[in-house]
Design a protein around this motif. Structure first.
Motif, PDB file in Angstrom:
ATOM      1  N   ASN A  79      -7.853   5.138  -6.329  1.00  0.00           N
ATOM      2  CA  ASN A  79      -6.996   4.004  -6.667  1.00  0.00           C
ATOM      3  C   ASN A  79      -5.696   4.152  -5.900  1.00  0.00           C
ATOM      4  O   ASN A  79      -4.974   5.146  -6.062  1.00  0.00           O
ATOM      5  N   ALA A  80      -5.411   3.177  -5.049  1.00  0.00           N
ATOM      6  CA  ALA A  80      -4.202   3.258  -4.231  1.00  0.00           C
ATOM      7  C   ALA A  80      -2.952   3.369  -5.092  1.00  0.00           C
ATOM      8  O   ALA A  80      -1.970   4.014  -4.700  1.00  0.00           O
ATOM      9  N   ALA A  81      -2.993   2.750  -6.273  1.00  0.00           N
ATOM     10  CA  ALA A  81      -1.812   2.783  -7.147  1.00  0.00           C
ATOM     11  C   ALA A  81      -1.497   4.189  -7.632  1.00  0.00           C
ATOM     12  O   ALA A  81      -0.359   4.479  -8.014  1.00  0.00           O
ATOM     13  N   ASP A  82      -2.486   5.093  -7.623  1.00  0.00           N
ATOM     14  CA  ASP A  82      -2.271   6.458  -8.112  1.00  0.00           C
ATOM     15  C   ASP A  82      -1.905   7.435  -7.001  1.00  0.00           C
ATOM     16  O   ASP A  82      -1.619   8.603  -7.280  1.00  0.00           O
ATOM     17  N   LEU A  83      -1.939   6.983  -5.752  1.00  0.00           N
ATOM     18  CA  LEU A  83      -1.694   7.895  -4.635  1.00  0.00           C
ATOM     19  C   LEU A  83      -0.194   8.134  -4.451  1.00  0.00           C
ATOM     20  O   LEU A  83       0.595   7.176  -4.427  1.00  0.00           O
ATOM     21  N   PRO A  84       0.212   9.401  -4.322  1.00  0.00           N
ATOM     22  CA  PRO A  84       1.634   9.675  -4.049  1.00  0.00           C
ATOM     23  C   PRO A  84       1.952   9.376  -2.584  1.00  0.00           C
ATOM     24  O   PRO A  84       1.288   9.876  -1.675  1.00  0.00           O
ATOM     25  N   VAL A  85       2.917   8.524  -2.356  1.00  0.00           N
ATOM     26  CA  VAL A  85       3.310   8.186  -0.981  1.00  0.00           C
ATOM     27  C   VAL A  85       4.823   8.303  -0.853  1.00  0.00           C
ATOM     28  O   VAL A  85       5.568   8.138  -1.821  1.00  0.00           O
ATOM     29  N   VAL A  86       5.276   8.597   0.364  1.00  0.00           N
ATOM     30  CA  VAL A  86       6.702   8.705   0.645  1.00  0.00           C
ATOM     31  C   VAL A  86       7.261   7.299   0.853  1.00  0.00           C
ATOM     32  O   VAL A  86       6.698   6.505   1.616  1.00  0.00           O
ATOM     33  N   ALA A  87       8.313   6.964   0.132  1.00  0.00           N
ATOM     34  CA  ALA A  87       8.923   5.639   0.266  1.00  0.00           C
ATOM     35  C   ALA A  87       9.444   5.447   1.689  1.00  0.00           C
ATOM     36  O   ALA A  87       9.993   6.381   2.293  1.00  0.00           O
ATOM     37  N   PRO A  88       9.270   4.261   2.265  1.00  0.00           N
ATOM     38  CA  PRO A  88       9.743   4.006   3.627  1.00  0.00           C
ATOM     39  C   PRO A  88      11.263   4.113   3.716  1.00  0.00           C
ATOM     40  O   PRO A  88      11.984   3.728   2.788  1.00  0.00           O
ATOM     41  N   ASP A  89      11.744   4.659   4.838  1.00  0.00           N
ATOM     42  CA  ASP A  89      13.191   4.807   4.999  1.00  0.00           C
ATOM     43  C   ASP A  89      13.806   3.503   5.495  1.00  0.00           C
ATOM     44  O   ASP A  89      13.118   2.534   5.812  1.00  0.00           O
ATOM     45  N   GLU A  90      15.138   3.520   5.593  1.00  0.00           N
ATOM     46  CA  GLU A  90      15.877   2.321   5.980  1.00  0.00           C
ATOM     47  C   GLU A  90      15.503   1.860   7.382  1.00  0.00           C
ATOM     48  O   GLU A  90      15.401   0.658   7.645  1.00  0.00           O
ATOM     49  N   ALA A  91      15.269   2.799   8.282  1.00  0.00           N
ATOM     50  CA  ALA A  91      14.932   2.437   9.663  1.00  0.00           C
ATOM     51  C   ALA A  91      13.606   1.687   9.726  1.00  0.00           C
ATOM     52  O   ALA A  91      13.457   0.710  10.462  1.00  0.00           O
ATOM     53  N   ALA A  92      12.640   2.136   8.929  1.00  0.00           N
ATOM     54  CA  ALA A  92      11.333   1.470   8.912  1.00  0.00           C
ATOM     55  C   ALA A  92      11.452   0.058   8.360  1.00  0.00           C
ATOM     56  O   ALA A  92      10.809  -0.883   8.852  1.00  0.00           O
ATOM     57  N   LEU A  93      12.306  -0.098   7.342  1.00  0.00           N
ATOM     58  CA  LEU A  93      12.481  -1.429   6.771  1.00  0.00           C
ATOM     59  C   LEU A  93      13.147  -2.369   7.762  1.00  0.00           C
ATOM     60  O   LEU A  93      12.754  -3.542   7.898  1.00  0.00           O
ATOM     61  N   ARG A  94      14.168  -1.856   8.493  1.00  0.00           N
ATOM     62  CA  ARG A  94      14.843  -2.711   9.469  1.00  0.00           C
ATOM     63  C   ARG A  94      13.911  -3.051  10.628  1.00  0.00           C
ATOM     64  O   ARG A  94      13.959  -4.165  11.171  1.00  0.00           O
ATOM     65  N   ALA A  95      13.066  -2.100  11.015  1.00  0.00           N
ATOM     66  CA  ALA A  95      12.104  -2.372  12.088  1.00  0.00           C
ATOM     67  C   ALA A  95      11.123  -3.464  11.653  1.00  0.00           C
ATOM     68  O   ALA A  95      10.785  -4.366  12.430  1.00  0.00           O
ATOM     69  N   ARG A  96      10.672  -3.406  10.418  1.00  0.00           N
ATOM     70  CA  ARG A  96       9.762  -4.448   9.906  1.00  0.00           C
ATOM     71  C   ARG A  96      10.478  -5.789   9.841  1.00  0.00           C
ATOM     72  O   ARG A  96       9.889  -6.834  10.142  1.00  0.00           O
ATOM     73  N   TYR A  97      11.744  -5.766   9.456  1.00  0.00           N
ATOM     74  CA  TYR A  97      12.520  -7.006   9.388  1.00  0.00           C
ATOM     75  C   TYR A  97      12.609  -7.665  10.759  1.00  0.00           C
ATOM     76  O   TYR A  97      12.419  -8.880  10.892  1.00  0.00           O
ATOM     77  N   GLU A  98      12.879  -6.856  11.792  1.00  0.00           N
ATOM     78  CA  GLU A  98      12.996  -7.410  13.143  1.00  0.00           C
ATOM     79  C   GLU A  98      11.654  -7.973  13.627  1.00  0.00           C
ATOM     80  O   GLU A  98      11.609  -9.005  14.295  1.00  0.00           O
ATOM     81  N   GLN A  99      10.545  -7.293  13.263  1.00  0.00           N
ATOM     82  CA  GLN A  99       9.220  -7.749  13.682  1.00  0.00           C
ATOM     83  C   GLN A  99       8.835  -9.066  13.002  1.00  0.00           C
ATOM     84  O   GLN A  99       8.173  -9.924  13.598  1.00  0.00           O
ATOM     85  N   GLU A 100       9.273  -9.224  11.750  1.00  0.00           N
ATOM     86  CA  GLU A 100       8.852 -10.389  10.975  1.00  0.00           C
ATOM     87  C   GLU A 100      10.024 -11.314  10.678  1.00  0.00           C
ATOM     88  O   GLU A 100      10.013 -12.062   9.693  1.00  0.00           O
ATOM     89  N   LYS A 101      10.995 -11.297  11.548  1.00  0.00           N
ATOM     90  CA  LYS A 101      12.234 -12.033  11.305  1.00  0.00           C
ATOM     91  C   LYS A 101      11.994 -13.527  11.106  1.00  0.00           C
ATOM     92  O   LYS A 101      12.648 -14.183  10.299  1.00  0.00           O
ATOM     93  N   LYS A 102      11.006 -14.051  11.826  1.00  0.00           N
ATOM     94  CA  LYS A 102      10.738 -15.493  11.755  1.00  0.00           C
ATOM     95  C   LYS A 102      10.242 -15.915  10.372  1.00  0.00           C
ATOM     96  O   LYS A 102      10.338 -17.085  10.006  1.00  0.00           O
ATOM     97  N   GLN A 103       9.690 -14.960   9.619  1.00  0.00           N
ATOM     98  CA  GLN A 103       9.192 -15.302   8.291  1.00  0.00           C
ATOM     99  C   GLN A 103      10.316 -15.467   7.273  1.00  0.00           C
ATOM    100  O   GLN A 103      10.121 -16.071   6.225  1.00  0.00           O
ATOM    101  N   PHE A 104      11.491 -14.911   7.622  1.00  0.00           N
ATOM    102  CA  PHE A 104      12.598 -14.918   6.670  1.00  0.00           C
ATOM    103  C   PHE A 104      13.636 -15.961   7.066  1.00  0.00           C
ATOM    104  O   PHE A 104      14.825 -15.667   7.185  1.00  0.00           O
ATOM    105  N   VAL A 105      13.157 -17.160   7.285  1.00  0.00           N
ATOM    106  CA  VAL A 105      14.036 -18.283   7.608  1.00  0.00           C
ATOM    107  C   VAL A 105      13.943 -19.280   6.469  1.00  0.00           C
ATOM    108  O   VAL A 105      12.858 -19.756   6.118  1.00  0.00           O
ATOM    109  N   GLU A 106      15.081 -19.578   5.861  1.00  0.00           N
ATOM    110  CA  GLU A 106      15.113 -20.571   4.792  1.00  0.00           C
ATOM    111  C   GLU A 106      15.006 -21.952   5.420  1.00  0.00           C
ATOM    112  O   GLU A 106      15.809 -22.323   6.275  1.00  0.00           O
ATOM    113  N   GLN A 107      13.980 -22.713   5.028  1.00  0.00           N
ATOM    114  CA  GLN A 107      13.721 -23.998   5.666  1.00  0.00           C
ATOM    115  C   GLN A 107      14.819 -25.007   5.366  1.00  0.00           C
ATOM    116  O   GLN A 107      15.605 -24.838   4.437  1.00  0.00           O
ATOM    117  N   GLU A 108      14.817 -26.043   6.161  1.00  0.00           N
ATOM    118  CA  GLU A 108      15.795 -27.120   5.996  1.00  0.00           C
ATOM    119  C   GLU A 108      15.653 -27.747   4.618  1.00  0.00           C
ATOM    120  O   GLU A 108      14.558 -27.986   4.123  1.00  0.00           O
TER     121      GLU A 108
END
Length: 658
Positions: free
Chosen positions: A257-286
């Motif tokens: 069960n993936a929910a039971d697996l211990p994983v290391v939380a992503p760091d700030e750099a990984a989150l910012r990298a994901r934000y830059e990759q998916e930046k177009k998804q985070f646009v509030e429409q007109e």
């Protein structure tokens, strides 16, 4: 000598004798051929000629019979369609093994045989499908149409896109066959009818109400008399099926069960990298701030009402676009939208896709301050005012950080799950008859369950797919580990059957207490029934329920007016018995009894019967009911006809080809 033989075998007598011998030998040769050849079909239907319905089926008269076959491919296609349909309906509860049963295969084949029977019956009656009817049927298929008209290019493209591709001739032959098989069905459906009198009579019965009195008898005293060994043995022998132990299995399994697996939380750099990759998804429409005035009119309203609404919308629009007009005041005075009327027609900020398409298209074509011409939607006519526009805006990283953290954590967890699952499967494949070594290498716990029966929903057996694998014959026989069985997304289990006990008879000594309890329960039930029958006899003789209740020291019977079919009063079984009782004569009642599921007995009397009031039913509803009854009657007539037709035909089923 040879010359003498030749002369003696060349006369007409010899010719007749040789011919007679040939006729005798031919059937043996033909039958031998029939024995040696292989039937390459799932079923064959044969029908005698119309002009000789009693024609023998033996050679050479069998040549007069008409034949239709259900090919193996046709059966397999129909079987697969049925499989997909049942899997879609049942979901996880679908049991592939049960669906593959011989009984289910024969049931589906029988449906195809019925179609062949109808086709032969139509042919025997001289009914044929001409080319014009085939053409009409094809031209009416929506898949071959463009703008509501048959398109030949679309027709050819659709046929070439089939798997495998079909020629026009092949498709026309399929259509012709389908029409031939449906001729009898169509004829029955077109000719079947239900009269108005029959419909009214049935509706009166369906909506009939009955006034009843009900007396609940107390549960009888439990039987405590001794039970002899002979009684015990007799009950056990006559109810042996009730004392069989169910089939059980014992399991060992590893749950991932993936929910039971211990994983290391992503760091700030990984989150910012994901934000830059998916930046177009985070646009509030007109967003657009709008108000409207609604002149409501039903889509099904007549032409006069439609024109009146349109005229009023144009009038309000003229007032709204006049110099110095107060749009909010006009909305409060004229709008039919209860949600926005009180606030001057204010709809708040809305993005694309929030409103209905017709409204949305006009709103996003306006400029700030503009008022639209009346716009027609399914709600009526709208006059739209665009007040402000808020352009599309890029959302900052801080605003979407929590969403990014959640999505990245789920992605990391999913990757860890897939990696662990893949490693476990690879290790199991090296030693498929044992789950322990692979689990130990990956530091996973091996759990056990069982013995558990088929009807158990304990633990992982609550998932139908897991239960199927646990009781799979191959899994039981070879003791190998299953493939991963999905319980939920990123949640699976691998299992192995460690022990299996088939269904078996339990010895009398083991179930003796159960048998004794069953004998006591049976005696108690029979005593209750005997008492109820005695009381019912008193009711039939003329006593009332109240008199019976008083004599037994019971509460007064309950009077229930207007009982309808299926009402639980106090149980559906009692309601069913009340409506099964005869209609009482004038001034009398009809007594009866009913057994409750728990064993209690209810005495009742039907005091009054009131037929259903069909005059209160709208004519449209009565007509709809009549059509439904006619369809049901047509289906019953068709089934009866096909059953009768099959008696005069020969059906051969080749089960090894199913």
């Amino acid at each position: 000598m040879l010359q003498a033989i030749r002369e003696k075998t060349s006369g007409w007598i010899a010719t007749v004798i040789l011919g007679f011998l040939a006729l005798l030998l031919i059937p043996f040769g033909i039958s031998q051929y029939e024995i040696q050849r292989t039937d390459d079909f799932a079923a064959r239907v044969e029908a005698p000629p119309e002009w000789w319905s009693s024609a023998p089926s033996w050679w050479p008269l069998s040549a007069l019979w008409s034949r239709e076959e259900v090919s193996r491919d046709e059966f397999r296609n129909a079987f697969e369609r049925a499989r997909q349909q049942q899997r879609a309906q049942q979901g996880e509860a679908f049991d592939a093994k049960e669906f593959e049963s011989a009984e289910n295969k024969l049931r589906i084949l029988d449906q195809l045989v019925d179609l062949r029977v109808q086709k032969l019956a139509a042919r025997s009656a001289g009914v044929a499908v001409n080319d014009a009817l085939v053409k009409k049927e094809i031209m009416g298929i929506p898949a071959f149409q463009v703008d509501g008209k048959f398109n030949y290019d679309r027709y050819r493209l659709a046929l070439s896109s089939q798997i495998p591709p079909q020629t026009e001739h092949q498709f026309e032959r399929l259509v012709r066959q389908g029409l031939e098989e449906s001729l009898v069905n169509s004829a029955i459906g077109d000719s079947s009818f239900y009269t108005a009198a029959e419909t009214d009579r049935l509706l009166k019965l369906m909506y009939e109400t009955r006034d009843a009195s009900v007396l609940m008898l107390p549960p009888p005293a439990a039987d405590t008399a001794p039970v002899s060994d002979a009684e015990i043995k007799g009950w056990y022998d006559t109810h042996a099926a009730a004392y069989r132990a169910p089939e059980t299995v014992s399991l060992e399994f590893v749950e991932l069960n993936a929910a039971d697996l211990p994983v290391v939380a992503p760091d700030e750099a990984a989150l910012r990298a994901r934000y830059e990759q998916e930046k177009k998804q985070f646009v509030e429409q007109e967003q657009r701030l709008a108000s409207h005035i609604l002149i409501q009119v039903d889509e099904k309203a007549d032409a006069a009402a439609q024109k009146a609404a349109e005229a009023k919308a144009k009038q309000v629009h003229a007032l709204a676009t006049a110099p110095g007009a107060d749009f909010a005041a006009l909305a409060r005075a004229n709008s039919d939208d209860p949600g926005s009327k009180g606030t001057g027609g204010d709809l708040g900020w809305n993005g694309k896709g929030v409103m209905v398409p017709e409204f949305d298209k006009v709103l996003f074509a306006l400029k700030p301050g503009e008022i639209s011409a009346p716009v027609k939607t399914s709600f009526g006519w709208h006059i739209i005012q665009l007040r402000e526009v808020k352009g599309a805006q890029q959302q900052d990283f801080e605003l979407v950080r929590e969403q990014l953290l959640r999505e990245e954590s789920e992605a990391v967890r999913e990757r860890a799950y897939n990696d662990l699952s893949g490693k476990l499967v690879d290790l199991v494949l090296k030693n498929p008859t044992s789950l322990g070594p692979a689990a130990r290498e990956l530091n996973l716990p091996v759990r056990t369950l069982g013995p558990v029966a088929r009807n158990s929903n304990e633990g992982i057996l609550a998932t139908a797919a897991v239960k199927r694998q646990a009781f799979d014959e191959a899994r039981i026989q070879d003791g190998t580990v299953s493939d991963p069985i999905e319980i939920a997304p990123n949640h699976s289990v691998l299992l192995r059957v460690t022990a299996h006990t088939p269904e078996r008879a339990q010895p009398l000594a083991q179930v003796r207490d159960q048998v004794v309890a069953a004998v006591h329960a049976d005696r108690t039930s029979k005593a209750a029934a005997k008492e109820a029958d005695a009381l019912l006899a008193r009711l039939v003789a003329g006593e009332t329920l109240a008199q019976v209740a008083t004599s037994k020291g019971l509460p007064a019977p309950s009077v229930i007016p207007g009982v309808q079919r299926g009402m639980p009063v106090p149980d559906p079984a009692v309601s069913e018995a009340i409506f099964a009782a005869a209609v009482p004569s004038q001034g009398k009642v009809t007594p009866g009894k009913a057994a409750m599921p728990g064993g209690n007995v209810v005495l009742f009397s039907v005091d009054k019967v009131k037929p259903g009031d069909i005059a209160a039913m709208p004519p449209a509803q009565r007509d709809q009911m009549r059509e439904q009854l006619a369809r049901i009657a047509a289906e019953e007539e068709l089934q009866s006809l096909v059953k009768s037709l099959r008696k005069g035909m020969k059906v051969k089923v080749v089960e090894q080809n199913l």
